[in-house]
Enzyme design. Sequence first.
Site, PDB file in Angstrom:
ATOM      1  N   HIS A 542       0.821  -1.210   0.000  1.00 39.40           N
ATOM      2  CA  HIS A 542       0.000   0.000   0.000  1.00 39.40           C
ATOM      3  C   HIS A 542       0.862   1.271   0.000  1.00 39.40           C
ATOM      4  CE1 HIS A 542      -3.328   2.521   2.179  1.00 39.40           C
ATOM      5  NE2 HIS A 542      -3.135   2.902   0.925  1.00 39.40           N
ATOM      6  N   HIS A 547       1.582   4.944  -2.805  1.00 36.33           N
ATOM      7  CA  HIS A 547       1.808   6.318  -2.322  1.00 36.33           C
ATOM      8  C   HIS A 547       3.225   6.812  -2.623  1.00 36.33           C
ATOM      9  CE1 HIS A 547      -1.845   7.052   0.197  1.00 36.33           C
ATOM     10  NE2 HIS A 547      -1.935   5.732   0.093  1.00 36.33           N
ATOM     11  N   HIS A 733      -4.500   1.151  -6.114  1.00 34.48           N
ATOM     12  CA  HIS A 733      -4.630   1.755  -4.785  1.00 34.48           C
ATOM     13  C   HIS A 733      -6.000   1.473  -4.190  1.00 34.48           C
ATOM     14  CE1 HIS A 733      -5.670   5.074  -1.977  1.00 34.48           C
ATOM     15  NE2 HIS A 733      -4.497   4.744  -1.486  1.00 34.48           N
ATOM     16  N   ASN A 737      -6.751  -0.176  -0.549  1.00 38.64           N
ATOM     17  CA  ASN A 737      -7.106   0.797   0.489  1.00 38.64           C
ATOM     18  C   ASN A 737      -8.522   0.668   1.031  1.00 38.64           C
ATOM     19  OD1 ASN A 737      -6.304   3.507   1.875  1.00 38.64           O
ATOM     20  ND2 ASN A 737      -8.331   3.883   1.006  1.00 38.64           N
ATOM     21  N   ILE A 882      -6.367   9.145  -0.204  1.00 34.01           N
ATOM     22  CA  ILE A 882      -6.512   8.844   1.208  1.00 34.01           C
ATOM     23  C   ILE A 882      -5.582   7.698   1.544  1.00 34.01           C
ATOM     24  CG2 ILE A 882      -8.360   7.180   0.929  1.00 34.01           C
ATOM     25  CD1 ILE A 882      -8.014   9.711   3.815  1.00 34.01           C
TER      26      ILE A 882
END
Length: 882
Positions: A542, A547, A733, A737, A882
């Site tokens: 993740h 990110h 993602h 997530n 997020i």
Amino acid sequence: MLCSKSFASNNYILCHSTPSLKSWEKRAVQVRKVVSAVAAVPMVTKLIELDSVKIVPNTKTPMQSTLSGRVTVGYDAKEKMKELMFQWWDSSNAAIDARRGVSLQLVSSEVDPRTGKPKVSKEAIIEWSRDLNITADKFITHNVQFLVDTNFGVPGAILVTNRNEKELFLKSVTIEDSLHFDCESWVQPENLQSEKRIFFCNKAFLPSETPVGLKELRNKELSELRGNGVGVRVSSDRIYDYDVYNDLGHPDKGTKSARPVLGGERRPYPRRCRTGRPSTKSDPKSEAQADESMPMYVPRDEAFGDVKRETVDAGSRKAMMNNLFPFLKHTTEGEAVSSFTDINNLYKQCRNHSHLNKIIKESTADAFKFDPPYIVSRDASCCLRDDEFGRLTLAGMNPLSIERLHVFPPVSKLEASVYGPQESAFREEHIIPHLHGMSVQQAIEKKKLFVLDYHDAYLPFLNSINAHPDRKAYATRTIFFLTQLGTLKPIAIELSLPPMNPYTPTKRVITPPVDATTCWQWQLAKAHVCSNDSGAHELIQHWLRTHACMEPFIIAARRNLSAMHPIHKLLHPHMRYTLDINARARELLISADGIIESLFSTKECSMEITSFAYKNWRFDMEALPADLIRRGIAEADPTEPHGIKLLIQDYPYANDGLLIWSTIERLVKDYVNYYYPDSISIKSDPELNAWYYKSINVGHADLRHETWWPKLSTPEDLVSILTTLIWISSAEHAALNFGQYHHGAYVPVRPSYMRRLVPDEDDPDYPSFVSDPEGYFLSSLPSLKDMTVLMSVLDILSTHSADEEYLGDRKEVSTWKGNPEIIKAFNRFSREMKEIEEEIERRNSDPKLRNRCGAGVSPYQLLVPSSEPGVSCRGVPNSISI
């Protein structure tokens, strides 16, 4: 007819058929065609259509005229509307003060032949008036008049100066209902930023096609975004630069809060956005903490909007309420859970009541409780079943770690002299009873064996982890067998510890139970695997792969691709809010003593584990088909719809993901081929090549010499690169997530850390384990306090805000108003996203697909493109927000 790719060359200039201002609304916008002195073709009056602007050749003497426009602005929601209204009221009763307000100037796409500089309109000042047009979304529209020469040409940019005391949000400018500028940017007061802000019209231009009047501004805008690489960045800045991760530790608090710098030869890492805060007193290599005097910097236009910020703040308030009730009952720090009832009481019991009945029937205590995650509401058992364990590796919150087993026993890649023997403790006798009559070699050849392997990821850090009294971890390997039903069955788990001495075994194998004692050992072993998986999911799959690895591409895009570049326009929605959420993560989640270190097994080693994993990260393997082939889950097959054949046919993440991947790829291919018909057009684009070069050589500098980086030489190369970036920022993602709460918020099934090892007969705790195995299991789990904090964090991270922008919902299609091919491609993309949604729903109702349909089985919806706000366990936003 003008070519759809051209805007307006310097052969065209705006004029008006009648100079009278009173009759302006009835006038057509016309153009006089300037004929070269050597032209032999006589002037022909002819109507030319440029997008929706009618332009007519005219040879009248240039004169001044006005262009009408609408300017839509917004203000920070925290500012009192009452105060603004008083200001508008006062200003409406007085003449316009040129020293205040907002100044706008149109810039022509042409240059003045006398000066060689772009033609600029007279300065227009927005006048606050009583008849403000306040729209439903609280933006305010102002009418404005621009005074220009009639030989001005087609406007291509706007210069904006904010002479007020506060920043304003410039949403859009429209000229004559025909020429659009989607600005979507904060403009700072002139006393903070003296340079005029530059906004370009919506039309996309490659560098070589930039109208001559806009070339200087195009370069100037990029120069301003790059900054000079020095100084402390402040919240009003919009400067993008690179830096290493030197802001995770707090050495001034003591050595226990110090953390190594990530980025460099020793600890390679992607680069982050530079903030420029001064060094700490204790360590000149570490950057000081953000605080009220120096808040965490995010370029102003990357910051959360009001709706997003309010959603996160509301989640934080909700978390405080959810944690209040357990804290009142269990006030002892780190107190062990005494029963499964304590855990089950954390959740509300009336999930299916209507909203009104729910309000009436909920007790005061229920108001402090959590919504039951899907994994609880569909399965009342306290421990993880084997079939669910296998299913969640394919359709849970981390479907990216499962691999096919190629060699048995597995072999470590770690250095044997440091980490012990590379050979695994697995033996044929451990797994052969579960192979349905096959030998191990036959099962490998028939592609029936798969592995979840965290041995090398965790083993180098176990001594540090296990030194904590409340953390106990193994480096695990789990072998699964692919059944005839297409499900995965766990058949053996290896638990490894660092070698203590040559005479102490450091590896043991746990197999499915044969009695009550081995049943609880098996449950404990699975819990340790899930703890490994939980940390690997959050830190590697993740954080690192989406990110952190996306941030350098975003920084490079902002620094090197003009806002008018077609590739910038394509990528823009896929970069939304990513720098802000990453900055918040550095401050709260992944920092020393932050949420990750507090709630996961990895403690202070957390970010070093991601650096260790980054050494093996490959951008070319982030494409979904390449990733599936790399993990041995698929094989190349040109006869299959997506060019690959899945070896686990019911693999929800891969099945649904390939639909989205192929749809993204088709859109990107149509888009790229429109602007780049051949290799020459790729190689001759300096902005495009600078973006990709800087992304690699600066943003991913520690891996810049790797030979696996894809080349950028052909349109096909660009299609592959862009498809991969859009896939990572959207679907990959989303899959990692938005299932975190519903798949991870029942801690006995997926503990974020364990506090006790699996006992054997030589363990001093073995008698207590045998006498009370359930109590031993519960005491191995995180404390009730940590459970509730974890659940609150997962709830926030899994929440869609009301302003979410989902894959397929492109808001700025008008950008390509004059390019019907592009609009057609986006419309088809949107339609195909809806079709994918329908197909996923159909699959979730197919009883033959047992990994997504069945009694108590949660449907796999993480790649359903759309979602309502809240924690829905579905929805694919455009970006990592997020």
